[in-house]
Design an enzyme around this catalytic site. Structure first.
Site, PDB file in Angstrom:
ATOM      1  N   HIS A   1       0.802  -1.235   0.000  1.00 55.03           N
ATOM      2  CA  HIS A   1       0.000   0.000   0.000  1.00 55.03           C
ATOM      3  C   HIS A   1       0.824   1.268   0.000  1.00 55.03           C
ATOM      4  CE1 HIS A   1      -3.942  -1.708   0.050  1.00 55.03           C
ATOM      5  NE2 HIS A   1      -3.680  -2.487   1.083  1.00 55.03           N
TER       6      HIS A   1
ATOM      7  N   HIS B   1      -6.631  -4.034  -5.002  1.00 55.83           N
ATOM      8  CA  HIS B   1      -6.361  -2.614  -5.242  1.00 55.83           C
ATOM      9  C   HIS B   1      -5.763  -2.358  -6.616  1.00 55.83           C
ATOM     10  CE1 HIS B   1      -7.286  -0.358  -1.482  1.00 55.83           C
ATOM     11  NE2 HIS B   1      -7.425  -1.606  -1.058  1.00 55.83           N
TER      12      HIS B   1
ATOM     13  N   ARG C   1     -17.474  -7.210   2.719  1.00 57.73           N
ATOM     14  CA  ARG C   1     -16.776  -6.192   1.929  1.00 57.73           C
ATOM     15  C   ARG C   1     -17.574  -5.746   0.701  1.00 57.73           C
ATOM     16  NH1 ARG C   1     -10.618  -6.111   2.414  1.00 57.73           N
ATOM     17  NH2 ARG C   1     -10.023  -7.932   3.640  1.00 57.73           N
TER      18      ARG C   1
END
Lengths: 357, 332
Positions: free
Chosen positions: A54, A113, A210
């Site tokens: 990240h 992501h 989620r």
């Protein structure tokens, strides 16, 4: 274009950004490489497995310090290279260069992501705009993401994926025949592989909190390992305060590699070292030491990135009931403590938006 | 290690001899609840913090000096307060209650506003009390007409608990295997149940958050779809998101674009849980009712946007819609 990858890598280690045209070139060449990779890449130990990063570039440097530099150490990255941290661009750039330079020593798996929709929401798009002044670099990288493999198998025994399992996938062969060269769909097996989470309280699949993928339990894990003749599932995707977590009687592990996540969670991180005899060792580490961290200004910007406005932005603003920046303003029965809302109709966010963008 | 589901059912003391869920009494569902309530003199800012920390969107407001509940405080009331304070909402003087007049006066003077002045401020979803013996069938009927939660009261006037649309849905889904009457409707698709109707309030990603809140308020809805220039769904703003504006005084977020706001809310939430959610909470137009309910239960949201294969919004499934359908199916 003549590309000096070693020079690029050297610059990136010093956190110098590559030119837009260079990014374009490395992405093009890496796509050509990745195009020939199966959706399930088979590798052998020894290999060091890395979980979510990240954009925490300094912690990635820490990982190389602890685990060894390429190509001396073989690396398997399980995705989530971007978003949230301050240096997603540098992180993705260096990993792409390393893959291109040492294709057999570096494996890059796609995380949830590595997607257009997610990176527009969670920071990578904004960071590209800020650092390059245009969305081009974001386009180059998100197009590259479409080529990243979905899973890796180590020594035919350890199945490695970013998220987890899917009710539509029982065998490795089913993964091999999927068409992965596209944006991650909202639903379906490709979405499940990058979004699912294990649930030690369950035995079967359930809809995930989620909003994509599933949660899966012990019976699902046992069945998958048995059907595919493997003994362990290795994944990332979930924050672990201790840096890693082992579940289902050592049939599944989560490895998390972003220490002090978002520069404020205070968690540990780890990398998993898989030895030639199948031994698995979690090497736990903390956030990078003080002198190599982002400057105080950058940390403040990171906090702002998460919170919106740096504290103190409005202190000293005019006396007619303007917004107070002190969190104490909301406290109970203080005398004359102003309401947090200003009715003056002014727009103090203009400066904030300037910072944010 | 947890027990398998079948054992859990017995531990909850549910009499499985009777499969008609409509006959269950409210008190059974609130057993063991420690309901959160807010003191009437708490400031609005602190009241919001209480809601946020408890993970709920509404709580009864109790006035100890009058020894009674004076209303509910929820995010709809907070939104009305914000719009009134910023003069973005106009309520004619003759329509203003005493509490509203007092609230407006205090906020103009930049004084702390006690939550008792803001309870039931929006005029929607007021304090609705039911006796503990009330049957679930009746409550579900209320939920289908737009009431979002009820306060379950003991005969001595004490609050036994709060039943919300979310908590009742969760209960029904967890015991679905026992309620055979519910199973046929679960197999029906969303179009079959009339849930694909594209009458959805939407706002462009570049519009200001404040505009979105004003639109929600004047259209009497609790959320708005955020679309890009092609009409593709890119996010959602709901009244509950206003809690992120109150937290740490991020009032300036009101002037961000809707898309930036959606981004910030998502980022905040993901850090708190250590798990990022999918940016858009939706369900495909061809899905079954049962799947939509499972997703509503799992994600704990109050509505799912219905999208077609191109990502364009084709409708919405809200908890009120869900209970309207369940109510209609029990009558037949």
């Amino acid at each position: 274009m003549v590309l000096d990858l070693d020079r690029c890598i050297e610059s990136l280690f010093k956190r110098q950004l590559l030119a837009e045209s260079v990014i374009k070139e490395i992405c093009e060449r890496t796509k050509e490489l990745l195009m020939n990779e199966s959706n399930v890449v088979h590798i052998n130990a020894p290999v060091t497995v890395v979980g979510d990063i990240h954009g925490q570039f300094y912690d990635l440097l820490e990982i190389f310090k602890i685990g060894g530099y390429c190509p001396d150490t073989n690396y398997l990255f399980l995705g989530d290279y971007v978003d949230r941290g301050l240096y997603s661009v540098e992180t993705m750039s260096i990993l792409t260069c390393l893959k291109l330079r040492y294709p057999d020593r570096v494996q890059l798996v796609r995380g949830n992501h590595e997607s257009r929709a997610v990176t527009q929401t969670y920071g990578f798009y904004t960071e590209c705009m800020k650092k390059y002044g245009s969305p081009q670099v974001w386009h180059y990288f998100t197009d590259l993401f479409d080529y990243l493999t979905l899973s890796v198998v180590i020594d035919n025994m350890i199945f490695c994926v970013h998220g987890g399992l899917s009710p539509s996938i029982h065998t490795i062969d089913q993964i091999k025949v999927m068409d992965r060269f596209k944006e991650i769909p909202h639903e379906g097996p490709m979405a499940d592989l990058v979004w699912s989470d294990p649930d030690p309280g369950r035995e079967e699949f359930a809809v995930s909190p989620r909003g994509a993928g599933y949660t899966f339990g012990s019976l699902v894990v046992e069945k998958f390992l048995h059907e595919n003749g493997m003994d362990h599932i290795l994944r990332a995707h979930q924050l672990c305060m201790e840096g890693f977590q082992v579940l289902f009687d050592d049939q599944l592990s989560t490895v998390w590699s972003a220490p002090n996540y978002c520069y404020r969670c205070g968690n540990l991180a780890s990398i998993l070292e898989v030895g030639v005899d199948g031994e698995r060792h979690f090497n736990v580490f903390e956030a990078a030491p003080e002198n190599e961290r982002p400057s105080a200004a950058e940390v403040q910007r990171a906090a702002m990135f998460a919170n919106g406005i740096p504290t103190g932005l409005f202190s000293g603003v005019g006396s007619n009931g303007a917004m107070t920046s002190s969190p104490a303003a909301g406290n109970g029965n203080g005398n004359g403590a102003s309401s947090f809302l200003t009715t003056a109709g002014m727009d103090p966010t203009q400066d904030a938006i300037h910072y944010f963008l | 290690m947890s027990l398998p589901d079948s054992l859990n059912h017995h531990r909850e003391g549910l009499t499985t001899s009777h499969h008609d869920w409509t006959m269950l009494q409210a008190k059974k569902l609130v057993e063991g609840q420690k309901p959160v309530q807010i003191d009437a003199n708490t400031s609005i800012e602190n009241a919001c913090e209480i809601l946020h920390m408890s993970g709920i969107s509404c709580a009864p407001v109790y006035d100890a000096s009058r020894k009674q509940y004076v209303g509910m405080f929820d995010y709809g009331d907070l939104m009305t307060y914000v719009l009134l304070a910023l003069k973005k909402m106009d309520v004619p003087l003759e329509d203003q209650s005493m509490e509203m007049r007092d609230l407006i006066h205090k906020s103009r003077q930049h004084q702390q506003v006690p939550v008792k002045l803001a309870s039931d401020l929006s005029g929607k979803d007021p304090f609705c009390a039911v006796l503990a013996e009330t049957r679930l069938g009746a409550i579900v009927n209320d939920f289908g007409s737009g009431i979002h939660r009820v306060a379950v009261m003991n005969s001595n006037g004490e609050l036994a608990g709060v039943l919300s649309q979310s908590s009742v849905l969760d209960f029904l889904m967890r015991h679905l295997s026992e309620f055979s009457h519910l199973q046929p409707v679960m197999q029906k698709t969303l179009p079959e149940l009339g849930l694909v109707n594209s009458n959805v309030l939407s706002v462009n990603g570049d519009a200001q958050v404040l505009e979105a809140l004003m639109a929600m308020s004047s259209n009497n809805v609790t959320s708005v779809a955020v679309l890009d220039d092609q009409g593709v769904l890119i996010g959602n703003i709901s009244m509950a998101d206003i809690q992120y504006i109150m937290k740490d005084l991020k009032a300036s977020w009101l002037w961000l674009s809707c898309f930036q706001f959606v981004s910030k809310v998502r980022q905040s939430r993901g850090v708190e849980t250590g798990e990022d959610q999918y940016p858009i909470l939706d369900v495909n137009a061809t899905a079954t009712f049962g799947y939509a309910l499972a997703k509503l239960q799992a994600t704990k949201v109050h509505r799912l946007w219905v999208v077609n294969d191109n990502g364009l919004v084709a409708g919405v499934v809200s908890l009120t819609d869900v209970f309207k359908i369940l109510s209609a199916h029990t009558d037949s």
